[in-house]
Design a protein around this motif. Structure first.
Motif: not given
Length: 96
Positions: A1-30
């Protein structure tokens, strides 16, 4: 958690897969991750930034409320963009 911003991680099992950091609303990341995987989007890990104050965090200047009985918008975008949400060693990748 950074400055009250939560960053849930949804990992892909492939090493070195790119990481996308979208702004989401109401826990819609999943939902974003599931839909992208179901549609065959290239492999990636999703770090969903959530818990945003939409009337402050992404607003570049003060303004009157957008709707009747709503809170006014306050300029918080500059501060939000300075938060270390993306690790500096990740770099920036532009996708077409």
């Amino acid at each position: 958690m950074v400055n009250s911003k939560i960053a849930p991680i949804f990992p892909h099992p492939v090493p070195d897969a790119p990481i996308i950091y979208p702004n989401t609303f109401s826990g819609e990341g999943h939902k974003v991750f599931e839909v992208a995987q179901a549609t065959g989007y290239p492999l990636f890990t999703l770090a969903a930034i959530t818990d945003l104050d939409l009337n402050h965090d992404i607003v570049p200047w003060d303004s009157l409320p957008a709707f009747k009985n709503a809170d006014p918008c306050t300029d918080g975008a500059d501060d939000y963009l300075q938060l270390p949400l993306v690790p500096r060693n990740e770099g920036v990748h532009l996708f077409p």
